[in-house]
Design a protein around this motif. Structure first.
Motif, PDB file in Angstrom:
ATOM      1  N   UNK A 299       0.842  -1.213   0.000  1.00  9.63           N
ATOM      2  CA  UNK A 299       0.000   0.000   0.000  1.00  9.63           C
ATOM      3  C   UNK A 299       0.868   1.250   0.000  1.00  9.63           C
ATOM      4  N   UNK A 300       1.913   1.255   0.826  1.00 14.79           N
ATOM      5  CA  UNK A 300       2.797   2.422   0.884  1.00 14.79           C
ATOM      6  C   UNK A 300       3.533   2.628  -0.431  1.00 14.79           C
ATOM      7  N   UNK A 301       4.018   1.545  -1.028  1.00 17.19           N
ATOM      8  CA  UNK A 301       4.765   1.653  -2.277  1.00 17.19           C
ATOM      9  C   UNK A 301       3.884   2.146  -3.429  1.00 17.19           C
ATOM     10  N   UNK A 302       2.579   1.929  -3.327  1.00 21.15           N
ATOM     11  CA  UNK A 302       1.658   2.378  -4.366  1.00 21.15           C
ATOM     12  C   UNK A 302       1.269   3.842  -4.223  1.00 21.15           C
ATOM     13  N   UNK A 303       1.746   4.500  -3.168  1.00 23.76           N
ATOM     14  CA  UNK A 303       1.450   5.924  -2.963  1.00 23.76           C
ATOM     15  C   UNK A 303       2.573   6.782  -3.540  1.00 23.76           C
ATOM     16  N   UNK A 304       2.240   8.016  -3.861  1.00 19.17           N
ATOM     17  CA  UNK A 304       3.175   8.941  -4.492  1.00 19.17           C
ATOM     18  C   UNK A 304       4.497   9.065  -3.726  1.00 19.17           C
TER      19      UNK A 304
ATOM     20  N   UNK B 259       9.525   2.892   0.324  1.00 21.01           N
ATOM     21  CA  UNK B 259       9.108   2.252   1.567  1.00 21.01           C
ATOM     22  C   UNK B 259       9.786   0.893   1.708  1.00 21.01           C
ATOM     23  N   UNK B 260      10.076   0.517   2.947  1.00 24.99           N
ATOM     24  CA  UNK B 260      10.742  -0.757   3.206  1.00 24.99           C
ATOM     25  C   UNK B 260      10.432  -1.239   4.612  1.00 24.99           C
TER      26      UNK B 260
END
Length: 66
Positions: A18-23, A28-29
């Motif tokens: 979800x975080x990686x799909x945000x602008x 994110x890791x």
């Protein structure tokens, strides 16, 4: 800015996706895990393979949330 999220282990990969799909989340890791043991000790694995204790932050070192 930076954000740290603590989620259940079984939700970790879903939260990361979800975080990686945000602008602003492309970098994110998963950076750690909570394990049982001494609740007041934070250990840091160093880049050269060592482990060190991260001291508690207080006073001016504390981040401000306004």
């Amino acid at each position: 800015g930076k954000m740290v999220a603590v989620v259940a282990r079984e939700d970790g990969q879903k939260a990361l996706e979800c975080m990686k799909n945000c602008k602003y989340g492309e970098n994110a890791a998963i950076i750690g895990e909570v394990i049982s043991g001494d609740a007041e000790t934070v250990l840091l694995n160093t880049a050269i393979g060592g482990v060190r204790i991260v001291p508690e932050t207080y006073g001016e070192g504390l981040p401000r949330i306004c």
